[in-house]
Design a protein around this motif. Sequence first.
Motif, PDB file in Angstrom:
ATOM      1  N   ALA B 233       3.915 -11.686   5.355  1.00  0.00           N
ATOM      2  CA  ALA B 233       4.757 -10.539   5.675  1.00  0.00           C
ATOM      3  C   ALA B 233       4.463  -9.390   4.720  1.00  0.00           C
ATOM      4  O   ALA B 233       4.345  -8.227   5.130  1.00  0.00           O
ATOM      5  CB  ALA B 233       6.218 -10.939   5.581  1.00  0.00           C
ATOM      6  N   ALA B 234       4.321  -9.725   3.431  1.00  0.00           N
ATOM      7  CA  ALA B 234       4.060  -8.694   2.429  1.00  0.00           C
ATOM      8  C   ALA B 234       2.752  -7.986   2.723  1.00  0.00           C
ATOM      9  O   ALA B 234       2.669  -6.753   2.680  1.00  0.00           O
ATOM     10  CB  ALA B 234       4.024  -9.322   1.037  1.00  0.00           C
ATOM     11  N   GLU B 235       1.763  -8.765   3.063  1.00  0.00           N
ATOM     12  CA  GLU B 235       0.453  -8.160   3.310  1.00  0.00           C
ATOM     13  C   GLU B 235       0.493  -7.263   4.536  1.00  0.00           C
ATOM     14  O   GLU B 235      -0.076  -6.175   4.548  1.00  0.00           O
ATOM     15  CB  GLU B 235      -0.616  -9.255   3.470  1.00  0.00           C
ATOM     16  N   ARG B 236       1.189  -7.751   5.560  1.00  0.00           N
ATOM     17  CA  ARG B 236       1.205  -6.949   6.778  1.00  0.00           C
ATOM     18  C   ARG B 236       1.962  -5.638   6.584  1.00  0.00           C
ATOM     19  O   ARG B 236       1.465  -4.577   6.927  1.00  0.00           O
ATOM     20  CB  ARG B 236       1.780  -7.755   7.943  1.00  0.00           C
ATOM     21  N   SER B 237       3.177  -5.718   6.010  1.00  0.00           N
ATOM     22  CA  SER B 237       3.898  -4.438   5.888  1.00  0.00           C
ATOM     23  C   SER B 237       3.254  -3.530   4.867  1.00  0.00           C
ATOM     24  O   SER B 237       3.257  -2.315   5.038  1.00  0.00           O
ATOM     25  CB  SER B 237       5.393  -4.619   5.561  1.00  0.00           C
ATOM     26  N   LEU B 238       2.683  -4.120   3.817  1.00  0.00           N
ATOM     27  CA  LEU B 238       2.030  -3.277   2.812  1.00  0.00           C
ATOM     28  C   LEU B 238       0.826  -2.569   3.416  1.00  0.00           C
ATOM     29  O   LEU B 238       0.648  -1.359   3.237  1.00  0.00           O
ATOM     30  CB  LEU B 238       1.607  -4.144   1.619  1.00  0.00           C
ATOM     31  N   ALA B 239       0.012  -3.334   4.146  1.00  0.00           N
ATOM     32  CA  ALA B 239      -1.186  -2.747   4.740  1.00  0.00           C
ATOM     33  C   ALA B 239      -0.791  -1.611   5.685  1.00  0.00           C
ATOM     34  O   ALA B 239      -1.440  -0.559   5.718  1.00  0.00           O
ATOM     35  CB  ALA B 239      -1.991  -3.817   5.475  1.00  0.00           C
ATOM     36  N   GLN B 240       0.277  -1.834   6.449  1.00  0.00           N
ATOM     37  CA  GLN B 240       0.741  -0.781   7.353  1.00  0.00           C
ATOM     38  C   GLN B 240       1.172   0.446   6.577  1.00  0.00           C
ATOM     39  O   GLN B 240       0.814   1.575   6.933  1.00  0.00           O
ATOM     40  CB  GLN B 240       1.931  -1.290   8.167  1.00  0.00           C
ATOM     41  N   ALA B 241       1.931   0.208   5.501  1.00  0.00           N
ATOM     42  CA  ALA B 241       2.439   1.338   4.719  1.00  0.00           C
ATOM     43  C   ALA B 241       1.296   2.114   4.106  1.00  0.00           C
ATOM     44  O   ALA B 241       1.291   3.350   4.105  1.00  0.00           O
ATOM     45  CB  ALA B 241       3.381   0.831   3.637  1.00  0.00           C
ATOM     46  N   VAL B 242       0.298   1.385   3.595  1.00  0.00           N
ATOM     47  CA  VAL B 242      -0.856   2.039   2.972  1.00  0.00           C
ATOM     48  C   VAL B 242      -1.594   2.873   4.003  1.00  0.00           C
ATOM     49  O   VAL B 242      -1.999   4.001   3.757  1.00  0.00           O
ATOM     50  CB  VAL B 242      -1.786   0.987   2.325  1.00  0.00           C
ATOM     51  N   GLY B 544      10.722   6.605  -2.549  1.00  0.00           N
ATOM     52  CA  GLY B 544      11.808   6.282  -1.651  1.00  0.00           C
ATOM     53  C   GLY B 544      11.376   6.345  -0.196  1.00  0.00           C
ATOM     54  O   GLY B 544      11.971   5.704   0.663  1.00  0.00           O
ATOM     55  N   GLU B 545      10.322   7.118   0.082  1.00  0.00           N
ATOM     56  CA  GLU B 545       9.869   7.256   1.465  1.00  0.00           C
ATOM     57  C   GLU B 545       8.761   6.276   1.820  1.00  0.00           C
ATOM     58  O   GLU B 545       8.784   5.658   2.876  1.00  0.00           O
ATOM     59  CB  GLU B 545       9.359   8.698   1.691  1.00  0.00           C
ATOM     60  N   VAL B 546       7.759   6.137   0.926  1.00  0.00           N
ATOM     61  CA  VAL B 546       6.589   5.325   1.304  1.00  0.00           C
ATOM     62  C   VAL B 546       6.739   3.862   0.893  1.00  0.00           C
ATOM     63  O   VAL B 546       6.198   2.979   1.556  1.00  0.00           O
ATOM     64  CB  VAL B 546       5.270   5.900   0.729  1.00  0.00           C
ATOM     65  N   ALA B 547       7.467   3.595  -0.201  1.00  0.00           N
ATOM     66  CA  ALA B 547       7.514   2.221  -0.709  1.00  0.00           C
ATOM     67  C   ALA B 547       8.782   1.487  -0.286  1.00  0.00           C
ATOM     68  O   ALA B 547       8.753   0.297   0.012  1.00  0.00           O
ATOM     69  CB  ALA B 547       7.385   2.216  -2.236  1.00  0.00           C
ATOM     70  N   ALA B 548       9.908   2.209  -0.248  1.00  0.00           N
ATOM     71  CA  ALA B 548      11.175   1.546   0.036  1.00  0.00           C
ATOM     72  C   ALA B 548      11.189   0.799   1.384  1.00  0.00           C
ATOM     73  O   ALA B 548      11.740  -0.306   1.459  1.00  0.00           O
ATOM     74  CB  ALA B 548      12.320   2.556  -0.040  1.00  0.00           C
ATOM     75  N   PRO B 549      10.569   1.344   2.443  1.00  0.00           N
ATOM     76  CA  PRO B 549      10.574   0.606   3.714  1.00  0.00           C
ATOM     77  C   PRO B 549       9.891  -0.753   3.623  1.00  0.00           C
ATOM     78  O   PRO B 549      10.316  -1.711   4.277  1.00  0.00           O
ATOM     79  CB  PRO B 549       9.815   1.530   4.665  1.00  0.00           C
ATOM     80  N   VAL B 550       8.864  -0.830   2.832  1.00  0.00           N
ATOM     81  CA  VAL B 550       8.186  -2.116   2.671  1.00  0.00           C
ATOM     82  C   VAL B 550       9.124  -3.101   1.986  1.00  0.00           C
ATOM     83  O   VAL B 550       9.225  -4.277   2.378  1.00  0.00           O
ATOM     84  CB  VAL B 550       6.884  -1.955   1.857  1.00  0.00           C
ATOM     85  N   PHE B 551       9.841  -2.587   0.983  1.00  0.00           N
ATOM     86  CA  PHE B 551      10.828  -3.425   0.321  1.00  0.00           C
ATOM     87  C   PHE B 551      11.818  -3.972   1.339  1.00  0.00           C
ATOM     88  O   PHE B 551      12.153  -5.150   1.342  1.00  0.00           O
ATOM     89  CB  PHE B 551      11.568  -2.614  -0.754  1.00  0.00           C
ATOM     90  N   ARG B 552      12.291  -3.066   2.202  1.00  0.00           N
ATOM     91  CA  ARG B 552      13.308  -3.470   3.163  1.00  0.00           C
ATOM     92  C   ARG B 552      12.776  -4.600   4.052  1.00  0.00           C
ATOM     93  O   ARG B 552      13.421  -5.635   4.237  1.00  0.00           O
ATOM     94  CB  ARG B 552      13.730  -2.277   4.019  1.00  0.00           C
ATOM     95  N   GLU B 553      11.589  -4.441   4.582  1.00  0.00           N
ATOM     96  CA  GLU B 553      11.027  -5.451   5.483  1.00  0.00           C
ATOM     97  C   GLU B 553      10.874  -6.796   4.786  1.00  0.00           C
ATOM     98  O   GLU B 553      11.230  -7.839   5.326  1.00  0.00           O
ATOM     99  CB  GLU B 553       9.658  -4.990   5.998  1.00  0.00           C
TER     100      GLU B 553
END
Lengths: 393, 670
Positions: B233-242, B544-553
Amino acid sequence: MSDEAPTSRRGAAPAPFDPWLLAAVLLLTGLGLVMVYSASAVTAQARVHDQFYYLKRQLVAAGMGFALLLFFLKLGYRKLEPLAVPLLLLVGVALVLVLVPGIGKVAGGARRWIDLGIVRFQPAEAAKVVLVLYLARSLARKAERMRMFSIGFLPHVAVTGLLVGLVLAEKDLGTAVILFLVLFVMLFAGGVKIGYLLGAVLVAIPIGWKLVAGTPYRMQRITAFLDPWQHRDGIGFQIVESLLGIGNGGWFGQGLGEGKGKLFYLPAAHTDFIAAVIAEEVGLVGMSLLVLLFALLVWRGFRATTLAPDAFGCYVALGLTTLIGAQALVNLAVVLGLLPTKGLTLPFVSYGGSSLMTMLAAAGILLSVSGGRGGFLRAQRTTRLVTAAGSAS
Amino acid sequence: MRPGIEPRSLRWMAIRIGFVAAAFLVGFVVVTGRAVQLQVLQGDRLGSMARDQYLRELNQKPRRGTITDRNGAVLAGNAEADSIFVDPREFPPGARSRDLARLAKVLQLDPKALERKVAKGVRFAWAKRRVAPSEAEQVRAMKLAGVGFVKETRRYYPRRELAGQILGIVGDDGEGLEGIEKSLDDSLQGEGMRMPSLRDARGAHLLGAGPAPERVLEGARVELTIDQALQNAAERSLAQAVQRARAASGMAIAVDPATGEILAMATAPLFNPNAPRKEDLRNRAVLDSFEVGSTAKTFVLARALDEGAIGVETPIFCENGRWNVGKHTIHDHKGLGWVPPARVIAASSNICAAKVGQRLGRERLQQAFLAFGLGERTQVGVAGEPRGQIPYPKAEISLATMSFGQGMTATPLQITLAMAAIANRGVLMKPWLVRRVVDPVSGDVMSEAVPTPVRRVVSPETAAQVARWLEGVVADADGTGRRARLPGWRAAGKTGTAQKADPNTRGYSLDKRFSSFVGFAPAEAPRIVIGVFIDEPKGEVYGGEVAAPVFRELAEHALKAYGVPTEGAPVAALTAAPPPARAAAAIPGRDEAAVLPGEDAGPRPTPGDAGPVTVPAVQGLAARAALRRLESANLAGDVRGTGRVTGQVPRAGDRVERGTRVRLTLAPPG
């Protein structure tokens, strides 16, 4: 003269041959069969996928060899005297033929074999025995004239030199050396002046040197012989592997079949270097037995020489004993690193059909002499002994 | 009478024959003596030389141990592959160059390089090792003399990119080169067995010279703390965010605050160790240090509160967004007046943070960061970890900027762990990545990590207060971390948006940012701490915009997976997956009676939820599918081997306790 003297001394019915001599030959041949199998099984399996391949062929050769042995034993050596010269001519022709491409077969880089259909025949092997027969006949006939240079020395050297030349053309230095040794011993015994013989040796040395130094592979063998360890990875390989195997044998050996040299380490393990396999697998004990068997054979050979009833028999026995004994000694000396390699089989033991059959045939002739009760060399001595005994009584 | 032979001549002849016989005797004696010399006197020396030659110690190399996640899912295993070698002597005369060129073409090698390699090797040269099955097939079809095949085991990563940078890679001879493969190389390789072996002159090893090994040797199984589902999950949401932020890279770390176990550690772009791209290999979450940014304010305020430099409600004047320190001017994103610390954190005021820093003073500011573990290696077990830089703030402006995280560097792991200390009631834990090392044959645990506290950083009360402040970051209407809000749980955390140092101007880059969100959930009893770091986002740059959503997921995924009850519906919302086993830790320091947050984290799955379930049939499935099916039946899987499932214990249809581990035996198909 008194052919009856020994007979009367023994009393019992005369044995037609010397059983000790036959025993030595049989034991050596048997030992050879066992060791040929042990030394060749791995190679045979790798080459033709039949571990018994070499053993089978050796068994056939042994069978045919014994047939020859019995044949010559029954025939008696005397019948061979008139055949000596024709046989010599025949061998000479064969030695020439073998050089002709198409007739002579090549193996191991040397053209030495003639294909006779069922067997491949090596004329050089037969040449050894035939030379003995020729020399014996000639020496016996010349008798007292042997001391003369042109009669007793020159013709024999010339004939032998011719044979040796042909043999050398087949790159068979080992046989050449043995032929000369036989010639030398027989001329020496036959009464040729020591001076001629020494002179011949002096003349032969530069020729021999030329032969060796002029041929790169022979020179390499000398170099390898002088310091095999220095050339361990190259030309000294074979002799080093031989020494390692022998050393690994120790007192009692690694056990029959347990030798490692034959695992492609030691080239010609089942032919020229079979003694190294024997030394490795049955140790010093086996080596000693091997040497003792040859010593027994040579001893009984000399006994046959001295008990031969006539001059031809005497020379034949001397020549054949020398032939077998010298070849055995030279082979062992090579394997033990005392002489440079020259490509000689160990009589009766090494793998090789022509060699085994020739040696068994030679043994048959020797056996037919061995039944003698004296008469040529011993006659005088026994007579004197009988006289002495008579005067004492 | 014989004609013409004198008795004297005959006597001479007998004597000469005697000479010859004597010569033979000498010959036999010499030969026997030589045999004695070689076999007895030199026997030992020659024999040992011979044995050197015949016997080789054959090193039986064990199969490399597997690496699994915390639930036994295989992350790194072994597969068989063909290696292709060349025996130059076997090529038909004259065909060598042509055949080599053809081989090089199929294997996509440089023909000249191959030619050179072959020219060097006398009898043997590798053409290419561990080729793909299709390549091997093609080469076989060419039927080239002089080209041979050897089966070799190949390291195989069944989950491709999953935890790629953590796992690392192995070299051609199965030696670990990077990551866990390197740091635990000795255990994974296992102890080889040396056995004497008979060797013939052609180099072939012959059998029967030593005892046959009773079992296939295998290196130790390494069990990571990683939870592959969370990692995924971490890899997927992080990759998307990046990708969304068109950033250079991103890192995400999830830690169990109570134990320091790393549950997930992702670096994007992702890295597939099956087909390594060296530039993505770096485990940047541990190995790279960055400007920390505003997350550092958390640690400054925590220590200021703990040391009495500020009180819980001490008002601080934020200069309405603009403050001169010497020649420099500090700006706030949003101008504030007199505000309590809670607002300082929530609105992330640089000016007020600098004023808190002033109250602490130079010495205690530096000490604050050091106490939280910044500036020291975490000892997580990854080679090449940097210390990070926490300088002594000599200049007035340094004191100010360091208070809001500029002018100091730390690794993403260090920052996440510092936040985990807040979540862990003020105790900093040593992070760990390897749970256990297990002998795969006997099942013996060779080493097992235990939670190791590093130090108490702040008191539990301070930690709890800071946690409440951090909750405001997410919960407040104008908090910078609003996008980290979770459905059903309260989250706490801190955003950070650092300007990156520009190596060219030696000042700060105008457009390059390092944006982050580091937080935990549930806020009142944290179960998981997550740090998300985005390097050089374009466009929207704030943490707060680019990183926080990944945290949430991630937090949502983790809390659901661990069955943490949502507020108001504590039991109903339970998902049945078993929570990860947590180890107990002894907490040093003044609070002897400290209760671990995990222990009062609310209701755990009650016995009623742990009723028996039916084991599903997973025979014939691939590891991944089998694990998924077990997971959906509330069971855990323990995977052994690679390929498809050939056996399972307990058997399908058996009734077992929820959460029971089902042992799966896998074998390559066919």
